[in-house]
Design an enzyme around this catalytic site. Structure first.
Site, PDB file in Angstrom:
ATOM      1  N   TYR A  92       0.583  -2.749   7.572  1.00 19.13           N
ATOM      2  CA  TYR A  92       1.279  -1.426   7.612  1.00 19.13           C
ATOM      3  C   TYR A  92       3.403  -1.826   7.032  1.00 19.13           C
ATOM      4  O   TYR A  92       3.142  -1.533   6.323  1.00 19.13           O
ATOM      5  CB  TYR A  92       1.947  -0.774   9.509  1.00 19.13           C
ATOM      6  CG  TYR A  92       1.228   0.281   8.887  1.00 19.13           C
ATOM      7  CD1 TYR A  92      -0.363  -0.048   9.200  1.00 19.13           C
ATOM      8  CD2 TYR A  92       1.388   1.846   8.632  1.00 19.13           C
ATOM      9  CE1 TYR A  92      -1.200   1.401   9.133  1.00 19.13           C
ATOM     10  CE2 TYR A  92       0.119   2.637   9.071  1.00 19.13           C
ATOM     11  CZ  TYR A  92      -0.659   2.373   9.392  1.00 19.13           C
ATOM     12  OH  TYR A  92      -1.690   3.183   9.891  1.00 19.13           O
ATOM     13  N   LYS A 146      -9.560  -8.901  15.875  1.00 17.75           N
ATOM     14  CA  LYS A 146     -10.426  -9.263  14.906  1.00 17.75           C
ATOM     15  C   LYS A 146     -10.656 -11.349  14.802  1.00 17.75           C
ATOM     16  O   LYS A 146     -10.326 -11.709  13.768  1.00 17.75           O
ATOM     17  CB  LYS A 146     -10.711  -9.092  13.825  1.00 17.75           C
ATOM     18  CG  LYS A 146     -11.635  -9.511  12.823  1.00 17.75           C
ATOM     19  CD  LYS A 146     -13.540  -8.163  13.583  1.00 17.75           C
ATOM     20  CE  LYS A 146     -14.183  -9.247  12.282  1.00 17.75           C
ATOM     21  NZ  LYS A 146     -15.162  -8.728  12.699  1.00 17.75           N
ATOM     22  N   ASP A 200     -14.652  -4.111  15.666  1.00 17.21           N
ATOM     23  CA  ASP A 200     -15.902  -3.535  15.243  1.00 17.21           C
ATOM     24  C   ASP A 200     -17.251  -2.972  16.796  1.00 17.21           C
ATOM     25  O   ASP A 200     -17.329  -2.044  17.007  1.00 17.21           O
ATOM     26  CB  ASP A 200     -16.595  -4.759  14.158  1.00 17.21           C
ATOM     27  CG  ASP A 200     -17.158  -5.707  15.502  1.00 17.21           C
ATOM     28  OD1 ASP A 200     -16.452  -5.888  15.933  1.00 17.21           O
ATOM     29  OD2 ASP A 200     -17.906  -6.309  13.950  1.00 17.21           O
ATOM     30  N   ASP A 215      -4.509   2.578  14.458  1.00 18.78           N
ATOM     31  CA  ASP A 215      -4.065   3.996  13.301  1.00 18.78           C
ATOM     32  C   ASP A 215      -6.452   4.761  13.732  1.00 18.78           C
ATOM     33  O   ASP A 215      -6.285   5.757  14.477  1.00 18.78           O
ATOM     34  CB  ASP A 215      -4.226   3.773  12.463  1.00 18.78           C
ATOM     35  CG  ASP A 215      -4.446   4.725  11.764  1.00 18.78           C
ATOM     36  OD1 ASP A 215      -3.951   6.266  11.984  1.00 18.78           O
ATOM     37  OD2 ASP A 215      -4.244   4.350  10.795  1.00 18.78           O
ATOM     38  N   ASP A 240      -7.928   7.773  16.322  1.00 24.13           N
ATOM     39  CA  ASP A 240      -8.820   8.337  15.418  1.00 24.13           C
ATOM     40  C   ASP A 240     -10.184   9.446  16.314  1.00 24.13           C
ATOM     41  O   ASP A 240     -10.432  10.023  17.042  1.00 24.13           O
ATOM     42  CB  ASP A 240      -9.031   9.140  14.336  1.00 24.13           C
ATOM     43  CG  ASP A 240      -8.348   9.513  13.543  1.00 24.13           C
ATOM     44  OD1 ASP A 240      -6.730   9.004  13.736  1.00 24.13           O
ATOM     45  OD2 ASP A 240      -7.817   9.964  12.603  1.00 24.13           O
TER      46      ASP A 240
HETATM   47  C1  IPM Z   1      -0.886   8.221  12.489  1.00 27.08           C
HETATM   48  C2  IPM Z   1      -0.571   8.529  10.932  1.00 27.08           C
HETATM   49  C3  IPM Z   1      -0.123   8.039  10.051  1.00 27.08           C
HETATM   50  C4  IPM Z   1      -0.341   6.064  10.209  1.00 27.08           C
HETATM   51  C5  IPM Z   1       0.294   7.747   8.064  1.00 27.08           C
HETATM   52  C6  IPM Z   1       0.439   9.152   8.563  1.00 27.08           C
HETATM   53  C7  IPM Z   1       0.663   6.958   8.152  1.00 27.08           C
HETATM   54  O1  IPM Z   1      -2.269   8.541  10.688  1.00 27.08           O
HETATM   55  O2  IPM Z   1       0.003   8.248  12.923  1.00 27.08           O
HETATM   56  O3  IPM Z   1      -2.236   8.339  12.473  1.00 27.08           O
HETATM   57  O4  IPM Z   1      -1.531   5.503   9.707  1.00 27.08           O
HETATM   58  O5  IPM Z   1       0.706   5.953  11.295  1.00 27.08           O
HETATM   59 MG    MG Z   2      -3.386   8.013  12.194  1.00 28.16          MG
END
Ligand code: IPM
Ligand code: MG
Length: 361
Positions: A145, A193, A225, A249, A253
Site C-alpha cells: 500500500y 507468502k 493461498d 485487506d 473481507d
Molecule cells: C479497507 C478498505 C481500504 C483498504 C480501501 C478503501 C483503501 O478496503 O479498509 O479494507 O484497502 O485498506
Molecule cells: Mg478492504
C-alpha cells in the site's frame, strides 16, 4: 468532568447513513453510562473533495489529532475513481494518509458469527454450527500500500507498486497479535507468502522471534493461498490471524462474509498512543446509497470498539454488543442478512432497535 472528544467523519456513500445511526447509539449509551462525549463532524473523502478540492482537508486532520477517537464511515465512489492525480482520490488521498498521519499501524477486525445469523453465513450450517470467532490483526501502514516506488511510467505502459517491510514494523504488529491472543484462544496463525516473497520471509522470521516472548501462545504459519482456502473449508480452526496489509485487506473481507455479511464487520485501527480510528469494513456501497437499506451494525459495533479501546469503557462497549445480540435474536434483519422468509427493516429502524435494547440484558 472528563469529556471525551470524538471526531465524526461520515465520508461518502452509505457512510453518512450508518455513522448517523452509530452516533445515536453512542449518545444513548453515554446517557446510560454517564459518559460525557462531545461529537465534532468533519469532511473526508469524496465529500471533502467536492467541498474543498482535497479528500483530507487540514482541518479534518487537525480535528482527528486533537480528539480521543475517530468514528469513520466510508470513502470513495464511482464519481471519484478516475480523478488525477491519484493523490486526490478518496482512498489514496483521504483514508490512507489519515491512517499514516495518525500512525494507525494495527488494524483489528473481529469476525464473529452471531448464532442467530448462522443461516446467513455463506457456509454450510455444519461448518459454522459451533460459532466462529476470528480476530484478523492486519498491519496497516506498510507493505504494497505504501512502499516506494509506486506509479506509472511516462508512456503509461508500465506500472509499479513496491512491497516493503522493516523489522520494527513487523515486530510491533506481532506484539499486538500475541497480546490479543493471550486474552482469547491463545493461538496466532501468521499468514504470509514466504514461498515467493522476500517481505514474507522476513515477516516469518520476525514473528517467530516475537513469539518467544509469549510461551503460552501457540504460533503457526500459513501461506496466504492456503489460508484463503482454509477459511472456507474449516474456519473454526482460527483464533487470531496475523498478517500484512494487503493479505489482511483480502482475508478480512472473506472472514466477514463467513459471519453472514460484510455489513456486520467492525474494525479498530490503533496507534501506540494517539487516537484510534473506528470504521465499518464494508465501504461506501454506492449501489444502495441513500435508500435507508444499509446495515448499520458494523458501524454500531465499531462504536463499541471505540468505547473499548480508546475510552477504556468495557461496560459501555459490552452493552452495545449485547444489544446487537438481542436484536438479532429477536429476528430483526436488514436486507443483507435477511434469509428467505424474513422481512427486512431499514438502516434507521435497525439503529432504533439497538437503542431500545440497550440495557435489556
Ligand atoms: C479497507 C478498505 C481500504 C483498504 C480501501 C478503501 C483503501 O478496503 O479498509 O479494507 O484497502 O485498506
Ligand atoms: Mg478492504
Amino acid at each position: 468532568m472528563d469529556v471525551k472528544r470524538i471526531a465524526v467523519l461520515p465520508g461518502d456513500g452509505i457512510g453518512p447513513e450508518v455513522v448517523k445511526v452509530a452516533v445515536a447509539v453512542l449518545k444513548a449509551v453515554a446517557e446510560r453510562c454517564r459518559l460525557h462525549l462531545e461529537f465534532h463532524e468533519a469532511l473526508v473523502g469524496g465529500a471533502a473533495y467536492d467541498a474543498t478540492g482535497h479528500p483530507l482537508p487540514p482541518e479534518t486532520l487537525a480535528l482527528c489529532q486533537s480528539s480521543d477517537a475517530v468514528l469513520f464511515g466510508a470513502v470513495g465512489g464511482p464519481k471519484y475513481d478516475n480523478l488525477e492525480p491519484p493523490e486526490i482520490r478518496p482512498e489514496r488521498g483521504g483514508l490512507l494518509p489519515l491512517r499514516k498521519k495518525l500512525n494507525l499501524f494495527a488494524n483489528l477486525r473481529p469476525a464473529r458469527l452471531y448464532p442467530a445469523l448462522a443461516s446467513a453465513s455463506s457456509l454450510k450450517p455444519e461448518l459454522v454450527a459451533k460459532g466462529l470467532d476470528i480476530l484478523v490483526v492486519r498491519e496497516l501502514l506498510g507493505g504494497i500500500y505504501f512502499g516506494q516506488p509506486k506509479g506509472r511510467s511516462d508512456d503509461g505502459r508500465r506500472a509499479v507498486d513496491t512491497s516493503a517491510y522493516e523489522v520494527s514494523e513487523i515486530e510491533r504488529i506481532a506484539h499486538v497479535a500475541f497480546q490479543a491472543a493471550k486474552r482469547r484462544g491463545k493461538r496466532v496463525c501468521s499468514v504470509d507468502k514466504a514461498n515467493v516473497l522476500e517481505t514474507s520471509r522476513l515477516w516469518r522470521e520476525v514473528v517467530a522471534r516475537v513469539a518467544e516472548s509469549y510461551p503460552d501462545v501457540e504460533l503457526t504459519d500459513m501461506l496466504v493461498d492456503n489460508c484463503a482456502m482454509q477459511l472456507v473449508r474449516n474456519p473454526a480452526q482460527f483464533d487470531v490471524v496475523l498478517t500484512e496489509n494487503m493479505f489482511g485487506d483480502i482475508l478480512s473481507d472473506e472472514a466477514a462474509m463467513l459471519t453472514g455479511s460484510l455489513g456486520m464487520l467492525a474494525s479498530a485501527s490503533l496507534s501506540s498512543s494517539g487516537p484510534g480510528l473506528y470504521e465499518p469494513v464494508h465501504g461506501s456501497a454506492p449501489d444502495i446509497t441513500g435508500q435507508n437499506k444499509a446495515n448499520p451494525l458494523a458501524a454500531i459495533l465499531s462504536a463499541a470498539l471505540l468505547l473499548r479501546y480508546s475510552l477504556n469503557h468495557e461496560d459501555a462497549a459490552a452493552m452495545i454488543e449485547r444489544a446487537v445480540d438481542v436484536v438479532l435474536q429477536a429476528g430483526y434483519r436488514t436486507a443483507d442478512i435477511a434469509t428467505a422468509g424474513q422481512s427486512a427493516i431499514g438502516t434507521c429502524a435497525m439503529g432504533q432497535s439497538v437503542i431500545e435494547k440497550l440495557g435489556a440484558v
